[in-house]
Design an enzyme around this catalytic site. Structure first.
Site, short mmCIF file in Angstrom:
data_model
loop_
_atom_site.label_atom_id
_atom_site.label_comp_id
_atom_site.label_asym_id
_atom_site.label_seq_id
_atom_site.Cartn_x
_atom_site.Cartn_y
_atom_site.Cartn_z
N ASN A 399 1.16 -1.24 -0.19
CA ASN A 399 -0.35 -0.22 0.01
C ASN A 399 0.89 1.22 0.22
OD1 ASN A 399 -1.89 2.06 0.08
ND2 ASN A 399 -2.97 0.57 1.30
N ASP A 400 1.44 1.84 1.08
CA ASP A 400 1.96 2.97 1.07
C ASP A 400 3.14 3.32 -0.07
OD1 ASP A 400 0.37 3.90 3.13
OD2 ASP A 400 1.45 2.77 4.76
N VAL A 401 4.27 1.78 0.23
CA VAL A 401 5.18 1.41 -0.47
C VAL A 401 4.86 2.07 -2.23
CG1 VAL A 401 6.38 0.74 1.07
CG2 VAL A 401 5.06 -0.91 -0.68
N ALA A 440 -0.16 3.81 6.99
CA ALA A 440 -0.12 5.12 6.94
C ALA A 440 -1.19 5.84 7.63
CB ALA A 440 0.72 5.83 6.22
#
Length: 475
Positions: A399-401, A440
Site C-alpha cells: 500500500n504505502d510503498v 500509514a
C-alpha cells in the site's frame, strides 16, 4: 588451572570469528540460513566458555535462567506467525537492551557500596576497590542506551501487536523529550562524578526508561522498520559498553558487530524513507504539514479471470508483494501463479521496497520461503526504470510503498519517501481485501488511477483464483 583463562580467551576469539562470518553470510539470502547457524554456534561456544570462568558465582541460577529463556524462545519461535515476526524481533531486541541495562545497574549498585557479587566474581564494598572514571562512564553509557532500547522496543512491540494507537503526540513533545534526555544525561554525569547513591541511580534509570517510551510513542507504523533497526543498533552498543565494564571480550565483539550492523541498516532504512538519522531520533514521524491532497476518480474492480487473461498475454509482469500477502500467507500461491506465467513465456519479476512489510527483509524472507529464485527478485532502484515498459504490475498487499502521493502531496505523512513507481506501468492490478487505508492511515492515489483495477479478496484466495483461471486457459 593456569591454562584456563587463555583457553577461554581462545574460545571467545573463535566465537567472535563465527559472529562476524555468520553476519557476513546473512547479507545474502542464499547463505543467510547458514550464517544464522554459524552465529548460533559462536554464541553457544561463548556461553560455554563463560561457565568456565574462575570464580564465577551462581552457576545454578544462571543455568536455570538459560533453561527458562531457551524454552520460552523455542516455544514462541515455533508458534509465532510470519506476520508477527516483526513484533517478535522488537521484543527480543528489547530483552537484549534490558539485559545490558541490568548489567549496568548491578555494576553501579556494586560501585555504590552495596556488597554485590558480579557474574565474574568481583565484589565491591564501601571500603573496597574504587571504580575508575572510564569504567563508570562506560557502565552509565551502556545502561542509558540499554534502558532506552528496552522501553522503546516494548512500545514498538505493542504498536505492531495492535495494543497501542499508532501515534501519540502532544504540543511541545520534542522539547519535553529532549529535556528528559538531558536530565538523564545530567544524572549520569553525576554518577560518573562519584555521587553513587541509590536514589540517584534509580532516578537515572527512570528517566532513561521514560525517554525510550516518549521517543517511540509518536512514531507512526509506516516508520516502524527504521525504529526496529535503530533499537537493534542501540542494544548492540549497550552490550559492547557493558562488555568493556566486565572485561568480557565476547560481549565487546558481539555488541560492536551488532551495533555497527544495526547502525548501517538504520541509515539504509532512513535513506529509503528519505529521512535523516536526526529526524529518526527526534522527529515526529508521520506528521503532516497541511491539508491532504484530494484524490479524484473511483476505484474500478476487476474479476480474477479477467486479470489472469491480462497477465497471461502480457510480455512483462512485475509482482509487488506487501504486508497483506504476509497476512494472507499467499506467497506460495503467488509463486505458483508466477511459475505458470513463466511457463507461458511471460517475463516475471518481483519488486521489493526496502521497507515493505513491518521490518527490513520481511518480503525477501517470505519469497525465499516460497522458493522464489533470487535472480527474479529486484530492489526498488533496480526495478523502477522498468515499470514504464511493464505490461501489468500486480500489487498484492502493498500500500504505502506504492502510493504516488509520496511524490505529489507535501501534506502526506509519507511525502518524500521513495516508492516503487507502479503507477508508471501500462496496467496495474491491486489485490486488496477491502477499501481500507494502509499502515500509514492514508488513502492511496494509485487505487484511483485510470490504469489501475482493484481485485478484491483475501490474498491467498485471490491468488488461487488466478492460478485456476490460468490453468483453464491452458486446458
Amino acid at each position: 588451572m593456569a591454562w584456563l583463562p587463555g583457553a577461554i580467551r581462545a574460545c571467545y576469539f573463535l566465537a567472535a570469528l563465527l559472529f562476524i562470518l555468520g553476519l557476513k553470510r546473512m547479507s545474502s539470502p542464499r547463505s543467510a540460513r547458514a550464517g544464522i547457524v554459524w552465529a548460533g554456534v559462536g554464541m553457544a561456544l561463548a556461553v560455554a566458555a563463560t561457565f568456565a570462568l574462575p570464580g564465577l558465582g551462581h552457576r545454578g541460577l544462571i543455568l536455570a535462567a538459560l533453561s527458562i529463556g531457551t524454552a520460552a524462545a523455542w516455544w514462541s519461535g515455533r508458534r509465532v506467525a510470519m506476520t508477527a515476526m516483526p513484533q517478535m524481533v522488537a521484543l527480543y531486541n528489547g530483552m537484549g537492551g534490558g539485559a545490558a541495562a541490568a548489567i549496568g545497574a548491578v555494576e553501579l549498585v556494586g560501585f555504590a557500596g552495596a556488597a554485590v557479587t558480579l557474574l565474574d566474581g568481583r565484589s565491591f564494598t564501601a571500603d573496597g576497590q574504587a571504580p575508575g572514571t572510564a569504567q563508570l562512564s562506560l557502565a552509565v553509557l551502556g545502561a542509558l542506551i540499554g534502558a532506552v532500547s528496552f522501553s522503546g522496543s516494548l512500545v514498538a512491540f505493542a504498536k505492531l501487536q495492535g495494543w497501542l494507537d499508532r501515534r501519540f503526540t502532544f504540543s511541545g513533545q520534542r522539547v519535553v523529550n529532549l529535556l528528559v534526555l538531558a536530565l538523564a544525561i545530567v544524572l549520569g554525569a553525576m554518577l560518573v562524578g562519584g555521587r553513587l547513591t541509590p536514589p540517584l541511580i534509580a532516578g537515572f534509570f527512570a528517566l532513561a526508561l521514560l525517554f525510550g517510551l516518549m521517543m517511540t510513542l509518536p512514531i507512526g507504523g509506516a516508520d516502524m522498520p527504521v525504529v526496529i533497526s535503530l533499537y537493534n543498533a542501540f542494544t548492540g552498543l549497550a552490550v559492547a559498553f557493558e562488555g568493556f565494564v566486565l572485561g568480557n571480550e565476547a560481549m565487546i565483539i558481539a555488541g560492536t558487530v551488532v551495533g555497527a550492523a544495526g547502525t548501517l541498516l538504520t541509515q539504509l532504512m532512513a535513506r529509503a524513507m528519505n529521512r535523516s538519522l536526526g529526524n529518526v531520533l527526534f522527529g515526529n514521524f508521520g506528521a503532516t504539514t497541511g491539508a491532504a491532497q484530494a484524490i479524484a476518480g473511483a476505484q474500478k474492480p476487476i474479476e480474477a479471470s479477467d486479470a489472469a487473461v491480462m497477465m497471461a498475454y502480457a510480455e512483462r509482469v512485475v509482482i509487488v508483494p506487501g504486508y497483506g500477502m504476509a497476512v494472507a500467507q499467499a506467497q506460495h500461491k503467488v509463486w505458483e501463479f508466477a511459475r505458470l506465467l513463466i511457463e507461458r513465456g511471460v517475463k516475471v519479476k518481483f519488486a521489493i521496497h526496502p521497507v515493505a512489510g513491518r521490518m527490513p527483509g520481511h518480503m525477501n524472507v517470505l519469497l525465499a520461503e516460497a522458493g522464489v529464485p533470487y535472480d527474479l527478485i529486484a530492489d526498488m532502484d533496480e526495478i523502477n526504470p522498468e515499470f514504464p515498459s511493464t505490461d501489468v504490475a500486480l500489487v498484492i498487499g502493498a500500500n504505502d510503498v506504492v502510493n504516488p502521493l509520496a511524490k505529489t502531496d507535501p501534506a502526506s505523512p509519507i511525502y518524500g519517501m521513495p516508492i516503487l513507481d507502479v503507477a508508471a506501468a501500462k496496467n496495474v492490478i491491486v489485490v486488496k481485501r477491502g477499501k481500507g487505508t494502509g499502515f500509514a492511515g492514508i488513502e492511496n492515489a494509485l487505487f484511483y488511477a485510470d490504469n489501475a483495477r482493484m481485485l478484491y479478496g483475501d490474498g491467498q484466495a485471490v491468488a488461487g483464483e488466478l492460478v485456476a483461471a490460468l490453468k483453464t486457459l491452458d486446458a
